[in-house]
Design a protein around this motif. Structure first.
Motif, short mmCIF file in Angstrom:
data_model
loop_
_atom_site.label_atom_id
_atom_site.label_comp_id
_atom_site.label_asym_id
_atom_site.label_seq_id
_atom_site.Cartn_x
_atom_site.Cartn_y
_atom_site.Cartn_z
N TRP A 134 0.84 -1.21 0.00
CA TRP A 134 0.00 0.00 0.00
C TRP A 134 0.87 1.25 0.00
CZ3 TRP A 134 -1.70 4.54 1.95
CH2 TRP A 134 -3.04 4.89 1.78
N TRP A 135 1.89 1.26 0.90
CA TRP A 135 2.81 2.40 0.97
C TRP A 135 3.60 2.54 -0.33
CZ3 TRP A 135 4.98 -0.01 6.05
CH2 TRP A 135 3.98 0.05 7.04
N THR A 136 3.98 1.41 -0.91
CA THR A 136 4.72 1.45 -2.18
C THR A 136 3.89 2.17 -3.24
OG1 THR A 136 5.89 -0.62 -1.69
CG2 THR A 136 5.76 0.05 -4.00
N TYR A 137 2.61 1.84 -3.31
CA TYR A 137 1.73 2.49 -4.28
C TYR A 137 1.60 3.99 -4.00
CZ TYR A 137 -2.32 3.18 -7.32
OH TYR A 137 -3.15 3.63 -8.31
N LYS A 138 1.47 4.33 -2.74
CA LYS A 138 1.25 5.73 -2.38
C LYS A 138 2.46 6.60 -2.70
CE LYS A 138 0.26 8.89 1.43
NZ LYS A 138 -0.65 9.73 0.62
N PHE A 139 3.67 6.12 -2.41
CA PHE A 139 4.86 6.96 -2.50
C PHE A 139 5.59 6.88 -3.84
CE2 PHE A 139 4.73 6.17 2.23
CZ PHE A 139 4.22 7.42 2.54
N SER A 140 5.27 5.89 -4.65
CA SER A 140 5.98 5.73 -5.92
C SER A 140 5.46 6.69 -6.98
CB SER A 140 5.84 4.29 -6.44
OG SER A 140 6.41 3.37 -5.53
N PRO A 141 6.29 7.06 -7.95
CA PRO A 141 5.82 7.88 -9.07
C PRO A 141 4.72 7.14 -9.83
CG PRO A 141 8.22 7.78 -9.02
CD PRO A 141 7.74 6.79 -8.02
N PRO A 142 3.76 7.86 -10.39
CA PRO A 142 2.63 7.22 -11.09
C PRO A 142 3.04 6.23 -12.16
CG PRO A 142 2.21 9.56 -10.78
CD PRO A 142 3.63 9.34 -10.35
N SER A 143 4.17 6.48 -12.83
CA SER A 143 4.57 5.61 -13.95
C SER A 143 4.97 4.21 -13.50
CB SER A 143 5.73 6.26 -14.71
OG SER A 143 6.83 6.47 -13.85
N VAL A 144 5.39 4.05 -12.25
CA VAL A 144 5.87 2.73 -11.79
C VAL A 144 5.13 2.22 -10.56
CG1 VAL A 144 8.19 3.05 -12.73
CG2 VAL A 144 7.70 3.81 -10.39
N ARG A 145 4.14 2.97 -10.08
CA ARG A 145 3.54 2.60 -8.80
C ARG A 145 2.82 1.25 -8.85
NH1 ARG A 145 -0.80 7.35 -7.93
NH2 ARG A 145 1.04 8.03 -6.75
N LYS A 146 2.14 0.94 -9.95
CA LYS A 146 1.41 -0.32 -10.00
C LYS A 146 2.32 -1.54 -10.09
CE LYS A 146 -1.68 0.90 -13.19
NZ LYS A 146 -2.87 0.79 -14.08
N PRO A 147 3.34 -1.58 -10.99
CA PRO A 147 4.22 -2.75 -10.98
C PRO A 147 5.03 -2.90 -9.70
CG PRO A 147 5.01 -1.06 -12.52
CD PRO A 147 3.63 -0.68 -12.11
N LEU A 148 5.48 -1.78 -9.10
CA LEU A 148 6.23 -1.87 -7.85
C LEU A 148 5.34 -2.33 -6.70
CD1 LEU A 148 8.66 1.21 -7.86
CD2 LEU A 148 9.19 -1.20 -8.26
N CYS A 149 4.11 -1.85 -6.68
CA CYS A 149 3.14 -2.31 -5.68
C CYS A 149 2.92 -3.81 -5.82
CB CYS A 149 1.83 -1.55 -5.86
SG CYS A 149 0.42 -2.20 -4.96
N PHE A 150 2.78 -4.27 -7.04
CA PHE A 150 2.59 -5.70 -7.34
C PHE A 150 3.79 -6.51 -6.86
CE2 PHE A 150 1.68 -9.27 -10.34
CZ PHE A 150 0.31 -9.39 -10.11
N LEU A 151 5.00 -6.02 -7.16
CA LEU A 151 6.23 -6.70 -6.75
C LEU A 151 6.37 -6.73 -5.23
CD1 LEU A 151 9.02 -7.95 -7.30
CD2 LEU A 151 9.93 -5.63 -7.55
N ALA A 152 6.12 -5.61 -4.57
CA ALA A 152 6.24 -5.55 -3.10
C ALA A 152 5.27 -6.52 -2.43
CB ALA A 152 5.99 -4.13 -2.62
#
Length: 539
Positions: A106-124
């Protein structure tokens, strides 16, 4: 409006007078409260402290610190504990401000830039799920080794456990955790108090008895100079790196503090309970662990090779046997493996909450099935059995060889640290100035400094501590470290899964509160329509 907008639209369900501040905060994060808040502040601390359970954990991973000698056991433990605390403090800040069971992704999605937030959230999310499953595997495998060391000692080496015996005990243990999750779900919170007291009693008894027994029966305790300044090197790595490899012992032991995050939706006063549990458990384990290791170093055979080659397969069992004899050793080892059973149960509970939260957001296979709660027990039993089944499959690697078995212990560390440092790094780099803090906060500068240290240390743990072969720089197929293969497969596989398919439907954390309100609103509209239609007919 997205779930991460600064202002949250008030909805009918969120304004009910019976809501407490924990549920109100959870609704601001976009989630409908579904779990009962049975955990007090102390009990949230207790679940992390229970999973860490110092003495059995140190006993299970003593094989990593012994090769560097007493210096690796004492100073290696203390240095690594201080660095681990930086990771915990950064996580505690986010857990205090945004306490939710799926906090890491959840935090990964919130703090990541919009361009990478979904794949990084998925990975985390996948890394966290694998990390907690790996923690269950390593804890229960360590339990099996501890338990089987008892008959080995009782028969004076006449019984030597095989890898098949160890896996059989492991499988029975994991299954027992799944059953306990169903039968004792209402007692999980209360069990944490029992675990805290039991751990304290066993530590005190062992730390008093061990040096006394060594002084009486094994030629006197070792000198302070030996304990705090003597180094060994049983690896083929240079001595300096062998000392760093001794950090694996505290890194593995103090590795479950994120369990406080995953219990956030079951905690009372969650914005205080989560950071207290994280920082408190790390600090206490760091300090107590240093003294426990010092006592063990003062009481052990100075011929470390004898300990590493113990017939029981357990260096700690051999240290107890040399100092206290067979009966005391069997008694203490029995206490240790009983405590370790509760360790495994606690991490299974925490892991089931992560799996449940991630499936609530639709990211796991069979999410619609996994996210269902048992209404009677108010517990995610399907998620519990999912993580137990996955643990049984992963642990089959132990039947291959010792190198694969060693990878089981590094599996949890590597994936957990990846899941931890992604949101920490993103907040430090992109959102440290706009972060809205909770009760636990280090300040703008403190957050950035501590978060930066945590990110560097976490990266070092993943790359150097968990991925490098322990035997030395020239590994064979039998001594190779396969952690990179296991974790890499899951990490790259999850990203491939996202880009091939999940990107079409995974939108990040869902607003379950918004969905429920839409359902309620549509129900109200339908009732109004029926009322209007009825009035027209009367007219």
């Amino acid at each position: 409006m997205g779930i991460h907008d600064e202002k949250v639209i008030s909805v009918e369900l969120g304004d009910q007078p019976g809501d407490n501040k924990d549920d109100t905060l959870l609704k601001e994060l976009g989630y409908t409260p579904e779990l009962k808040r049975n955990f007090s502040v102390i009990q949230v601390f207790g679940i992390a402290f229970s999973i860490m359970s110092l003495l059995p954990s140190i006993a299970s991973v003593l094989v990593y610190s012994l090769p560097a000698g007493p210096v690796g056991m004492t100073w290696g433990w203390l240095i690594a504990s201080c660095l681990i605390l930086t990771v915990g403090m950064s996580m505690a800040e986010m857990g205090s401000a945004m306490p939710t069971s799926g906090g890491l992704y959840w935090w990964t999605y919130k703090f990541s830039p919009p361009s990478v937030r979904k794949p990084l959230c998925f990975l985390a999310g996948y890394a966290s799920s694998l990390g907690l499953t790996g923690a269950l595997v390593s804890i229960d495998y360590g339990f099996s080794v501890l338990l089987l060391s008892v008959p080995a000692i009782a028969t004076d080496g006449g019984y030597s456990p095989t890898k098949y015996h160890t896996y059989g005990v492991f499988a029975a243990t994991v299954i027992s955790h799944g059953i306990a999750g169903a039968l004792a779900s209402k007692l999980v919170a209360k069990m944490q108090t029992f675990c805290i007291i039991t751990n304290a009693v066993v530590i005190v008894v062992t730390m008093i008895a061990l040096p006394i027994g060594k002084a009486r029966n094994a030629g006197g305790i070792n000198s302070g100079k030996y304990v705090f300044s003597h180094m060994e090197n049983f690896y083929t790595w240079p001595q300096g790196f062998s000392f760093i490899l001794s950090w694996l012992s505290p890194v593995w032991t103090i590795c479950a503090f994120d369990s406080c995050v995953h219990m956030a939706e079951e905690a009372s006063n969650a914005s205080v309970a989560v950071p207290f549990g994280i920082v408190g458990s790390i600090s206490l384990c760091g300090i107590l662990g240093f003294f426990i290791n010092a006592v063990i170093a003062a009481s052990m055979d100075t011929n470390i090779e004898n300990l590493l080659g113990a017939s029981s397969g357990q260096p700690m069992a051999q240290i107890l046997y040399d100092a206290l004899g067979k009966r005391w050793t069997i008694g203490i080892m029995t206490c240790l493996f009983v405590i370790q059973w509760f360790m495994g149960f606690s991490v299974a509970v925490a892991g089931s909450r992560q799996v449940w939260a991630f499936s609530r957001d639709g990211a796991l296979p069979f999410s619609r099935w996994l996210r269902v709660l048992n209404v009677k027990l108010q517990s995610p039993l399907r998620a519990m059995w999912f993580i137990c089944t996955l643990a049984l499959i992963i642990a089959l690697l132990s039947l291959i060889d010792t190198a694969a078995t060693s990878a089981l212990f590094s599996l949890a560390v590597a994936s957990n640290y990846l899941a931890w440092i992604i949101p920490i790094f993103m907040r430090v780099v992109f959102n440290v100035d706009t972060f809205k803090p909770g009760p636990f906060y280090l300040g703008r500068i403190g957050s950035k400094v501590v978060g930066s240290i945590a990110t560097i240390f976490g990266t070092f743990v993943i790359v150097c501590l968990t991925m490098f072969p322990l035997s030395g720089p020239d590994p064979t197929k039998d001594t190779m470290n396969y952690t990179a293969v296991i974790n890499g497969t899951v990490w790259l596989g999850s990203l491939a899964y996202y880009y091939i398919d999940a990107r079409k439907w995974f939108t990040g954390p869902k607003q379950t509160l918004e969905e429920l309100n839409q359902f309620i609103e549509s129900d109200v509209i339908a009732e109004n329509d029926l009322s209007i239609e009825s009035s027209l007919k009367k007219d």
